[in-house]
Design a protein around this motif. Structure first.
Motif, PDB file in Angstrom:
ATOM      1  N   ALA A  60       0.829  -1.207   0.000  1.00 46.62           N
ATOM      2  CA  ALA A  60       0.000   0.000   0.000  1.00 46.62           C
ATOM      3  C   ALA A  60       0.862   1.255   0.000  1.00 46.62           C
ATOM      4  N   CYS A  61       1.934   1.241   0.768  1.00 46.11           N
ATOM      5  CA  CYS A  61       2.827   2.408   0.818  1.00 46.11           C
ATOM      6  C   CYS A  61       3.482   2.652  -0.538  1.00 46.11           C
ATOM      7  N   ARG A  62       3.876   1.589  -1.207  1.00 39.94           N
ATOM      8  CA  ARG A  62       4.449   1.770  -2.549  1.00 39.94           C
ATOM      9  C   ARG A  62       3.400   2.300  -3.521  1.00 39.94           C
ATOM     10  N   LEU A  74       7.749   7.994   4.502  1.00 34.77           N
ATOM     11  CA  LEU A  74       8.137   6.697   3.947  1.00 34.77           C
ATOM     12  C   LEU A  74       9.651   6.564   3.923  1.00 34.77           C
ATOM     13  N   ASP A  75      10.131   5.380   4.271  1.00 30.88           N
ATOM     14  CA  ASP A  75      11.565   5.133   4.341  1.00 30.88           C
ATOM     15  C   ASP A  75      11.783   3.636   4.170  1.00 30.88           C
ATOM     16  N   PRO A  76      12.482   3.209   3.122  1.00 23.14           N
ATOM     17  CA  PRO A  76      12.679   1.765   2.903  1.00 23.14           C
ATOM     18  C   PRO A  76      13.422   1.069   4.036  1.00 23.14           C
ATOM     19  N   ARG A  77      14.121   1.825   4.872  1.00 22.18           N
ATOM     20  CA  ARG A  77      14.794   1.208   6.025  1.00 22.18           C
ATOM     21  C   ARG A  77      13.798   0.658   7.042  1.00 22.18           C
ATOM     22  N   LEU A  78      12.565   1.118   6.974  1.00 24.94           N
ATOM     23  CA  LEU A  78      11.543   0.638   7.894  1.00 24.94           C
ATOM     24  C   LEU A  78      10.915  -0.679   7.432  1.00 24.94           C
TER      25      LEU A  78
END
Length: 212
Positions: A60-62, A74-78
């Motif tokens: 959903a975030c993407r 948003l942060d891909p590290r999460l």
């Protein structure tokens, strides 16, 4: 007195979810696991329930990631999906697996999928999951290691973030700066409370399924 209507979003999210948060963290399943009265199988079951939830959240975030109401947090590290898969593989290699996915997980996944077209609600879910992982999740990791001697299969709780306290402060500041309308803000607050309610129901379902 500052209310959730006028408070910065980060404070409003914290304050408006307190009751639902307390209810979730005091569920018998999680208190048993944290006190050492549960089992490693209970941890594995919890990780198994988490996988489809994070798959849905991160998809959903993407899908909504270009929306300015959401993009700044948003942060891909999460992202936790790959870590969850790796942890479940680690536990399976040691003879521990869980094939049960409780009904509340399916409800949660459906609601997260719907958030692709509702970025404001997605803010609330994002806040509950990831800030929780960076806070209470670290306590779970510590207690599981202490009580059950588990060292491997806990990467879900480990982030490539050097200073979690600083990161969480920056995350809250980013929340407060999001360009939200009043209706967006109300949707974010409602979704955050709903996220805690769904987590609580997962714990209840695990309990009802006899998972310890």
């Amino acid at each position: 007195m500052v209310t959730t209507l006028s408070a910065p979003l980060s404070k409003a999210l914290h304050d408006s979810t307190m009751a639902a948060h307390d209810q979730a963290e005091n569920a018998s399943f999680i208190t048993r696991l944290m006190s050492g009265e549960g089992t490693v199988d209970g941890l594995v079951a919890l990780l198994r329930q988490s996988l489809p939830v994070y798959e849905a959240l991160e998809t959903a975030c993407r899908g909504a990631g270009d929306d300015p109401r959401l993009a700044a947090i948003l942060d891909p590290r999460l992202d936790r999906t790959n870590a969850l898969r790796a942890d479940l593989e680690t536990h399976a290699a040691q003879g521990r697996s869980c094939d049960v996915v409780v009904p509340a997980v399916n409800v949660y996944v459906d609601e997260l999928r719907a958030c692709t077209s509702d970025p404001a609600a997605l803010i609330g879910h994002h806040y509950v999951r990831y800030l929780g992982d960076l806070s209470g999740g670290q306590i779970i990791k510590t207690m599981v290691r202490r009580h059950y001697g588990v060292e491997d299969g806990l990467s879900f709780y480990e982030f490539e973030i050097d200073k979690p306290k600083v990161y969480k402060d920056e995350y809250r500041a980013a929340l407060d700066a999001l360009p939200l309308s009043e209706s967006d803000r109300e949707a974010a607050l409602a979704a955050a409370t709903r996220a805690f309610e769904l987590n609580h129901q997962i714990f209840l379902d695990l309990e009802a399924a006899g998972v310890r």
